[in-house]
Design a protein around this motif. Structure first.
Motif, PDB file in Angstrom:
ATOM      1  N   SER A  39       0.816  -1.211   0.000  1.00  0.00           N
ATOM      2  CA  SER A  39       0.000   0.000   0.000  1.00  0.00           C
ATOM      3  C   SER A  39       0.853   1.266   0.000  1.00  0.00           C
ATOM      4  N   ASP A  40       2.125   1.150   0.387  1.00  0.00           N
ATOM      5  CA  ASP A  40       3.000   2.323   0.344  1.00  0.00           C
ATOM      6  C   ASP A  40       3.813   2.406  -0.952  1.00  0.00           C
ATOM      7  N   GLY A  41       3.466   1.572  -1.943  1.00  0.00           N
ATOM      8  CA  GLY A  41       4.041   1.692  -3.276  1.00  0.00           C
ATOM      9  C   GLY A  41       5.283   0.871  -3.556  1.00  0.00           C
ATOM     10  N   GLY A  57       8.030   2.706 -10.758  1.00  0.00           N
ATOM     11  CA  GLY A  57       7.273   3.921 -11.075  1.00  0.00           C
ATOM     12  C   GLY A  57       5.773   3.675 -11.062  1.00  0.00           C
ATOM     13  N   ALA A  58       5.363   2.566 -11.680  1.00  0.00           N
ATOM     14  CA  ALA A  58       3.936   2.223 -11.702  1.00  0.00           C
ATOM     15  C   ALA A  58       3.418   1.960 -10.288  1.00  0.00           C
ATOM     16  N   SER A  59       4.216   1.295  -9.479  1.00  0.00           N
ATOM     17  CA  SER A  59       3.798   0.994  -8.113  1.00  0.00           C
ATOM     18  C   SER A  59       3.645   2.259  -7.275  1.00  0.00           C
ATOM     19  N   ALA A  60       4.582   3.173  -7.413  1.00  0.00           N
ATOM     20  CA  ALA A  60       4.497   4.433  -6.665  1.00  0.00           C
ATOM     21  C   ALA A  60       3.250   5.226  -7.074  1.00  0.00           C
ATOM     22  N   MET A  61       3.018   5.307  -8.378  1.00  0.00           N
ATOM     23  CA  MET A  61       1.857   6.059  -8.859  1.00  0.00           C
ATOM     24  C   MET A  61       0.546   5.358  -8.492  1.00  0.00           C
ATOM     25  N   MET A  62       0.540   4.018  -8.531  1.00  0.00           N
ATOM     26  CA  MET A  62      -0.672   3.284  -8.173  1.00  0.00           C
ATOM     27  C   MET A  62      -1.009   3.482  -6.702  1.00  0.00           C
ATOM     28  N   LEU A 107      -3.215  -5.119  -6.252  1.00  0.00           N
ATOM     29  CA  LEU A 107      -2.940  -5.864  -7.476  1.00  0.00           C
ATOM     30  C   LEU A 107      -3.293  -4.953  -8.644  1.00  0.00           C
ATOM     31  N   ALA A 108      -2.327  -4.722  -9.543  1.00  0.00           N
ATOM     32  CA  ALA A 108      -2.546  -3.832 -10.684  1.00  0.00           C
ATOM     33  C   ALA A 108      -2.197  -4.556 -11.976  1.00  0.00           C
ATOM     34  N   VAL A 109      -3.026  -4.344 -12.997  1.00  0.00           N
ATOM     35  CA  VAL A 109      -2.850  -4.988 -14.298  1.00  0.00           C
ATOM     36  C   VAL A 109      -2.982  -3.925 -15.383  1.00  0.00           C
ATOM     37  N   PHE A 110      -2.105  -4.011 -16.387  1.00  0.00           N
ATOM     38  CA  PHE A 110      -2.243  -3.189 -17.583  1.00  0.00           C
ATOM     39  C   PHE A 110      -2.587  -4.111 -18.741  1.00  0.00           C
ATOM     40  N   ALA A 111      -3.638  -3.753 -19.490  1.00  0.00           N
ATOM     41  CA  ALA A 111      -4.090  -4.563 -20.623  1.00  0.00           C
ATOM     42  C   ALA A 111      -4.336  -3.664 -21.828  1.00  0.00           C
TER      43      ALA A 111
END
Length: 147
Positions: A39-41, A57-62, A107-111
């Motif tokens: 949760s802290d990126g 980068g994606a984790s920090a922004m998410m 959990l993050a996904v790019f499609a």
């Protein structure tokens, strides 16, 4: 004669690599990348072909996006205890899906644009449930010793 004490080494356990939770998502048609983050990126697992820099980068922004999503939902609903269920970002090159995966993970996904959004969302929920079961049944972490 003065006895010298050895400095006590306090080891902070590194989070286990949780990339295994992404594998069933990465085989879905249209899914390009996936990340599981704290949760802290901080990256806890990522697609094998995602660069470290892109994953971080994606984790920090998410992490920031999840916080913003909760804040805007609380403001609109008047409920400060609102729980975020999902964030979807729609772009000209694809979709980003993000769901909370337990108390301290996302959990993050790019499609790509051709993806079946319902299938991805459904499979993400399955993996969140799988992750929860795995964490609940895993051995306690070794926090090291003071010797």
């Amino acid at each position: 004669m003065t006895a010298h004490k050895r400095p006590v080494s306090v080891r902070t356990p590194m989070p286990k690599d949780m990339s295994w939770v992404l594998e069933p998502l990465l085989v879905l048609p249209g899914v390009v990348h996936a990340v599981v983050l704290s949760s802290d990126g901080m990256v806890q697992g990522a697609s094998p072909d995602l660069t470290r820099e892109a994953g971080e980068g994606a984790s920090a922004m998410m992490s920031a996006l999840q916080g913003a999503g909760r804040a805007v939902a609380a403001a609109f609903s008047g409920n400060d205890a609102v729980r975020l269920q999902q964030v979807v970002v729609d772009t000209d090159s694809g979709f980003v899906f993000a769901v909370p995966a337990g108390q301290n993970s996302v959990l993050a996904v790019f499609a790509d644009r051709k993806v079946d959004m319902g299938v991805v969302a459904h499979h993400m929920q399955i993996q969140v449930a799988t992750l929860g079961r795995k964490v609940m049944h895993s051995e306690p972490r070794d926090i090291g010793s003071d010797a």
